[in-house]
Write a protein that holds these residues in place. Structure first.
Motif, short mmCIF file in Angstrom:
data_model
loop_
_atom_site.label_atom_id
_atom_site.label_comp_id
_atom_site.label_asym_id
_atom_site.label_seq_id
_atom_site.Cartn_x
_atom_site.Cartn_y
_atom_site.Cartn_z
N SER A 92 46.12 39.03 35.24
CA SER A 92 45.11 40.14 35.21
C SER A 92 45.93 41.60 34.58
O SER A 92 45.48 42.10 34.09
CB SER A 92 44.63 40.47 36.32
N PHE A 95 46.05 42.59 30.77
CA PHE A 95 45.00 43.53 30.06
C PHE A 95 45.45 44.87 29.93
O PHE A 95 46.11 45.58 30.50
CB PHE A 95 43.65 43.43 30.86
N ARG A 223 28.45 37.09 30.23
CA ARG A 223 29.03 36.37 31.15
C ARG A 223 30.54 36.66 31.02
O ARG A 223 31.37 36.43 30.27
CB ARG A 223 28.87 34.89 30.42
N LYS A 225 34.17 36.41 32.78
CA LYS A 225 35.00 35.28 33.15
C LYS A 225 36.22 36.01 33.64
O LYS A 225 36.96 36.84 33.25
CB LYS A 225 35.33 34.27 32.10
N ASP A 226 36.69 35.56 34.79
CA ASP A 226 38.02 36.16 35.72
C ASP A 226 39.06 35.46 34.95
O ASP A 226 39.19 34.43 34.79
CB ASP A 226 37.86 35.70 37.02
N SER A 227 40.16 36.53 34.66
CA SER A 227 41.02 35.89 33.78
C SER A 227 42.15 35.07 34.66
O SER A 227 42.60 34.08 34.18
CB SER A 227 41.95 37.00 33.21
N ARG A 233 30.79 35.41 36.21
CA ARG A 233 29.54 36.18 36.58
C ARG A 233 28.72 36.44 35.37
O ARG A 233 29.09 37.01 34.37
CB ARG A 233 30.20 37.63 37.19
N ASP B 30 30.27 36.24 26.13
CA ASP B 30 31.35 35.79 26.85
C ASP B 30 32.28 37.01 26.90
O ASP B 30 33.00 37.13 25.77
CB ASP B 30 31.94 34.27 26.60
N ILE B 31 32.75 37.28 27.92
CA ILE B 31 33.82 38.18 28.03
C ILE B 31 34.84 38.13 29.16
O ILE B 31 34.37 37.68 30.39
CB ILE B 31 33.34 39.94 28.31
N VAL B 32 36.06 37.99 28.92
CA VAL B 32 37.18 37.85 29.89
C VAL B 32 37.57 39.09 30.23
O VAL B 32 37.80 39.86 29.56
CB VAL B 32 38.30 37.01 29.29
N VAL B 33 37.51 39.35 31.66
CA VAL B 33 37.89 40.46 32.33
C VAL B 33 39.18 40.22 33.29
O VAL B 33 39.25 39.00 33.82
CB VAL B 33 36.94 40.96 33.04
N PRO B 34 39.88 41.09 33.53
CA PRO B 34 41.12 40.95 34.40
C PRO B 34 40.64 40.27 35.69
O PRO B 34 41.29 39.41 36.13
CB PRO B 34 41.58 42.30 34.52
N SER B 35 39.55 40.83 36.38
CA SER B 35 39.11 40.37 37.74
C SER B 35 37.67 40.47 37.87
O SER B 35 37.24 41.56 37.10
CB SER B 35 40.01 41.05 38.63
N THR B 36 37.16 39.89 38.40
CA THR B 36 35.51 39.71 38.48
C THR B 36 35.42 40.46 40.21
O THR B 36 34.08 40.43 40.49
CB THR B 36 34.82 38.38 38.49
N LEU B 37 36.32 41.05 40.61
CA LEU B 37 36.29 41.47 41.89
C LEU B 37 35.14 42.57 42.10
O LEU B 37 34.11 42.68 42.94
CB LEU B 37 37.48 41.89 42.47
N LEU B 38 35.10 43.67 41.20
CA LEU B 38 34.10 44.53 41.18
C LEU B 38 32.76 44.49 40.52
O LEU B 38 31.73 44.88 40.86
CB LEU B 38 34.78 45.86 40.49
N TRP B 39 32.97 43.28 39.70
CA TRP B 39 31.65 43.01 39.15
C TRP B 39 30.76 42.15 39.93
O TRP B 39 29.76 42.06 39.99
CB TRP B 39 31.96 42.10 37.68
N LYS B 40 31.43 41.42 40.85
CA LYS B 40 30.77 40.73 41.74
C LYS B 40 29.90 41.55 42.83
O LYS B 40 28.72 41.16 43.04
CB LYS B 40 31.88 39.83 42.62
#
Lengths: 291, 602
Positions: A92, A95, A223, A225-227, A233, B30-40
């Motif tokens: 992470s 980024f 959509r 995706k967690d890196s 999600r 489709d997007i890769v994010v550093p973390s889905t912590l906050l998106w969740k």
């Protein structure tokens, strides 16, 4: 001196600063190194009359020649302290522009250089799921090149596990200033930091966020995706949802601020697109980490 | 459909384009994010709004597609051609006669018919409505037709006045033909009365009515005939005389059969007889019956010739007699008459003189009694005297005079044509009655000649004692006809009120109301409502009763016809070409919605 991390001009500016230790003070000795710790500087403090029991090696014979009285020299010896930079190197961190990892490397190098300049030991601990690189350097500032060399060899990998990194650090490092550089987007590590703080370490937290994380602009059906974990999600975001995201992020940062303030821990949240000099010379100073 | 600018239809390509754009925008990325912590955390909080947004976007997509469709179609300038029927002119002939007031299933036939008519007219749509009623509305134009509206039809009320439905419909149609072509619609419960080719909207069904079918009075007995057209039912018959209840009966009978109710009633003194049936009935109007007994009228008697106190006293004992003594009625006769030409008398009594000797030029009466006639009596031969004849024989029905075995001192021997009412023992006529039919010169005359003197000195005590009875019977025999029993008229019959003095016409029953004032001249009176009517002059009062006896038609109108509304009209149609501005409006509304959505999305 490598140019890829710092410029010489910036290093000269750094030499004007020193790390603020809040709880880890210098030790006090009388003419010789005291305590179990090795290293540290010895400075003359004052003379006092000799009293029976004093180490006769501490008698200042020059003063005796001039005054026919016995005086012993009293010294203050500063203990060598450790500045450990705990650098989050998970995926992470790659980024952002510049990447959070890049800014983390720079911060780690800066703290290590300041530690060496201050005569303290600099320790770099790179971790993701576990600690995979740990470098300690003490001595003159010229040894910063060893740090730089180590830092250049670190690549982002794996997921974040701050708790495990803190645990490993506490088991292998004496009490020290622990600078955690991370985006904090993993499991909640506040409990581990609290324990570290209770055991005499002096932790401080630097959160690095990219501009995209702070103010995302993705709209429509997404959509995500967690890196690190690969978790997906599915969301439909438009202006209101993004605004809501910013609120959630703000609450997240505030919760860290509140936690750190409650435990006397310095906390700084910074964006990676801030100029590094401004971050170090301005942000960290205002945050009480440097002076 | 045609278009002003068909090239504009090319813009229809915008429809799939709009759909594709919307689908492209709605695709999942489709997007890769550093973390889905906050998106969740965000996902947990916006779960509901996501569904709403989905619907909104779907709607926006539909709006966008429709907007594009409308805009493209509008840009092509569509022209719609359609056949528009001309506004029809409908002539409504509505039967508002009394039978339409019959209640069926709680509402009158007229109301039911108007409801049906209302539905029909709404189905037809816009139309110019003209109305003619049967019986004709008094306020209608001479043609009997006037313009109306659907709302105006609801103001119609039954008119209790008989009418010849077929004839009146024909009259209205004839009048309508002179105005303009009409589509004619007749609303009635008697379809048979409607000429062929005219649509009929009839009502009817089970008719329930109880009404008077007969009425009579004789021998002091009242007879009521009641007919029930639906079935025997409980009812109450009330009989009132001059407003006072004198009988209350509960007649019952079989369905369709006439029930006769006969009651002995001494009703000589009653002027107005009123009978009511109280029942759960369809037509309340025919549940009342009126009859009148005319008030006793004065019998005006002219006394001419020699004065005779004996006769005058006897006549005065009769309560109805009004005596007028002629000025010539002097002890010795002669002199000027005080009788005016306009005076009328029910009876003229000439004592010792003949009618020709009366100075009046007018013939006072056509009923004449001549007592002890002189020899110069036209048509009567007077020949000598009879000494003390005895009235002993009474041929025919003349016994009512009651003069048997009465003797008089002196009588004249007369010979004349006519019926001998009284004769002497030897058969010589003493009282003779002659009825002379009218001819071109004079009206009919009824002459009775009494051949002996009527005086205290000339009659025996029997005659003197019974003299009032003698005159009463004499008046009944030869006097004016008195009303017998109770008279009534059938509603719809007209009565002729002869020319005479100024009279006021009023209705007395069931409510009092002024009708009109009749000037001198013959007047044809045709009442529209049943009841008791009074004609009053300064000197006279005459009562008339009119009853509704037409209710029998109620039992005959069970059929029901409906209008074939689909094929009722065949009006000419016109082609209308119209540009559809509605498309522009719809497109603008769609665009406005899309813009609003886009604005709030930001």
């Amino acid at each position: 001196m490598p140019d890829d991390i710092f410029s010489p001009a910036f290093m000269r500016k750094l030499e004007l600063l020193e790390i603020v230790f809040r709880r880890l003070k210098s030790g006090r000795g009388t003419g010789e190194k005291s305590g179990r710790e090795r290293g540290g500087r010895i400075e003359f403090r004052e003379h006092r009359r000799y009293t029976p029991g004093d180490d006769y090696r501490m008698i200042d014979w020059n003063v005796y020649g001039r005054t026919d009285a016995l005086f012993v020299k009293e010294h203050l010896r500063e203990e060598r302290r450790t500045v450990a930079v705990l650098l989050d190197c998970s995926r992470s961190m790659q980024f952002g522009r510049p990447a959070k990892f890049t800014r983390g490397i720079e911060l780690a190098a800066a703290f290590a250089y300041l530690a060496l300049v201050g005569g303290d030991e600099a320790k770099i601990v790179a971790f993701s799921e576990k600690v995979f690189t740990s470098v300690s350097v003490a001595g003159t500032k010229s040894r910063i090149t060893e740090i730089f060399h180590a830092l250049r060899g670190i690549k982002p990998r794996g997921a974040t596990d701050i708790n495990r990194a803190l645990k490993d650090l506490a088991s292998g490092t004496r009490r020290s200033l622990v600078v955690l550089v991370s985006d904090l987007m993993g499991e909640d590590s506040r409990r581990s930091i609290q324990l570290l703080n209770a055991r005499g370490y002096e932790p401080c937290v630097i959160q690095l966020l990219s501009r995209d994380e702070a103010a995302p602009r993705h709209t429509g059906r997404l959509r995500l995706k967690d890196s690190e974990t690969g978790e997906v999600r599915r969301l439909w975001t438009e202006g209101p949802e993004l605004e809501y995201y910013r609120v959630i992020l703000h609450q997240f940062i505030e919760s860290w601020k509140t936690f750190c303030a409650a435990h006397g821990i310095a906390f700084i949240s910074a964006l990676t697109d801030q100029p590094f000099e401004e971050l170090v010379l301005g942000y960290l100073r205002r945050g009480g980490l440097l002076r | 459909m045609s278009f002003l600018w068909p090239a504009g239809l090319a813009a229809l390509a915008a429809v799939p384009a709009a759909i594709l754009i919307a689908l492209w925008r709605a695709r999942r990325r489709d997007i890769v994010v550093p973390s889905t912590l906050l998106w969740k955390r965000l996902e947990e909080r916006i779960a509901d709004s996501g569904r709403r947004r989905r619907k909104l976007v779907d709607f926006a997509l539909a709006a966008a597609a429709l907007s594009a469709l409308f805009l493209a179609t509008a840009a092509a300038g569509p022209l719609l051609r359609r056949q528009t029927p001309q506004t029809p002119n409908i002539l409504l002939i509505v039967d508002v006669s009394a039978s339409m007031a019959i209640r069926e299933n709680g509402e009158t036939r007229l109301h039911a018919a108007l409801q049906e008519l209302d539905a029909l007219l709404h189905k037809i749509g816009t139309a110019n409505l003209y109305l003619g009623t049967v019986p004709a509305d008094a306020s209608a134009a001479a043609s009997g037709i006037y313009e109306t509206s659907i709302a105006g039809l609801q103001q119609l009320r039954p008119v209790f006045r008989p009418a010849n439905l077929e004839r009146e419909i024909a009259r209205i149609l004839a009048a309508a033909a002179n105005i303009r072509p009409f589509e004619t619609l007749v609303v009635t419960d008697q379809p048979d009365a409607v000429p062929q080719g005219i649509a009929v909207s009839g009502v009817g069904g089970s008719v329930q009515n109880l009404f008077f079918s007969r009425f009579g009075y004789s021998d002091e007995s009242v007879l009521f005939g009641l007919r029930d057209t639906s079935g025997g039912r409980q009812s109450v018959l009330q009989v009132l005389a001059d407003g006072e209840l004198i009988r209350r009966l509960n007649p019952s009978g079989d369905s369709g059969e006439q029930t006769l109710v006969v009651r002995h009633e001494a009703l000589r003194d009653a002027a107005v007889l009123e009978a009511r049936i109280e029942t759960d009935d369809a037509l309340a109007t025919d549940n009342m019956l009126y009859a009148v007994r005319q008030p006793e009228r004065k019998i005006r008697v002219l006394l001419a010739g020699r004065e005779n106190q004996f006769i005058e006293a006897a006549l005065k004992l009769h309560p109805s007699v009004e005596i007028v003594r002629s000025a010539s009625s002097t002890p010795d006769g002669g002199g000027e008459s005080n009788i005016q030409q306009a005076d009328t008398f029910d009876l003229a009594i000439y004592n010792g003189i003949t009618p020709g000797e009366e100075p009046s030029t007018a013939a006072p009466s056509h009923r004449i009694v001549v007592i002890d006639p002189p020899q110069s009596f036209e048509g009567v031969t007077v020949d000598g005297n009879m000494a003390e004849p005895v009235i002993s024989s009474f041929p025919g029905d003349a016994a009512s005079f009651g003069l048997a075995d009465v003797s008089v001192k002196r009588a004249r021997s007369i010979a004349m044509q006519g019926n001998v009412i009284a004769a002497s023992g030897d058969g010589k006529p003493l009282i003779v009655r002659q009825k002379i039919p009218p001819n071109a010169d004079r009206q009919a005359r009824d002459i009775t000649v009494i051949a002996f003197r009527l005086g205290r000195d000339n009659t025996d005590w029997m005659l003197q004692t019974g003299f009032p009875v003698f005159w009463a019977r004499m008046l009944e025999e030869i006097g004016p006809t008195r009303p017998q029993g109770f008279a009534f008229n059938k509603l719809g019959e007209c009565v002729v009120i002869p020319a005479g003095k100024k009279a006021v016409l009023r209705r007395l029953r069931p409510v009092e109301e002024y009708i009109k004032t009749i000037e001198t001249g013959e007047f044809l009176f045709c009442p529209e409502l049943p009841g008791v009517y009074e004609i009053r002059t300064e000197s006279d009062t005459h009562l008339m009763a009119f009853n509704f006896f037409d209710a029998e038609e109620s039992s005959q109108n069970g059929r029901k016809q409906r209008v074939d509304t689909e094929n009722f009209f065949s009006p000419a149609a016109v082609i209308e070409t119209k540009e559809h501005s509605l498309l522009y409006a719809a497109a603008l509304i769609g665009l406005a919605f899309m813009f609003t959505y886009w604005y709030y999305k930001q």
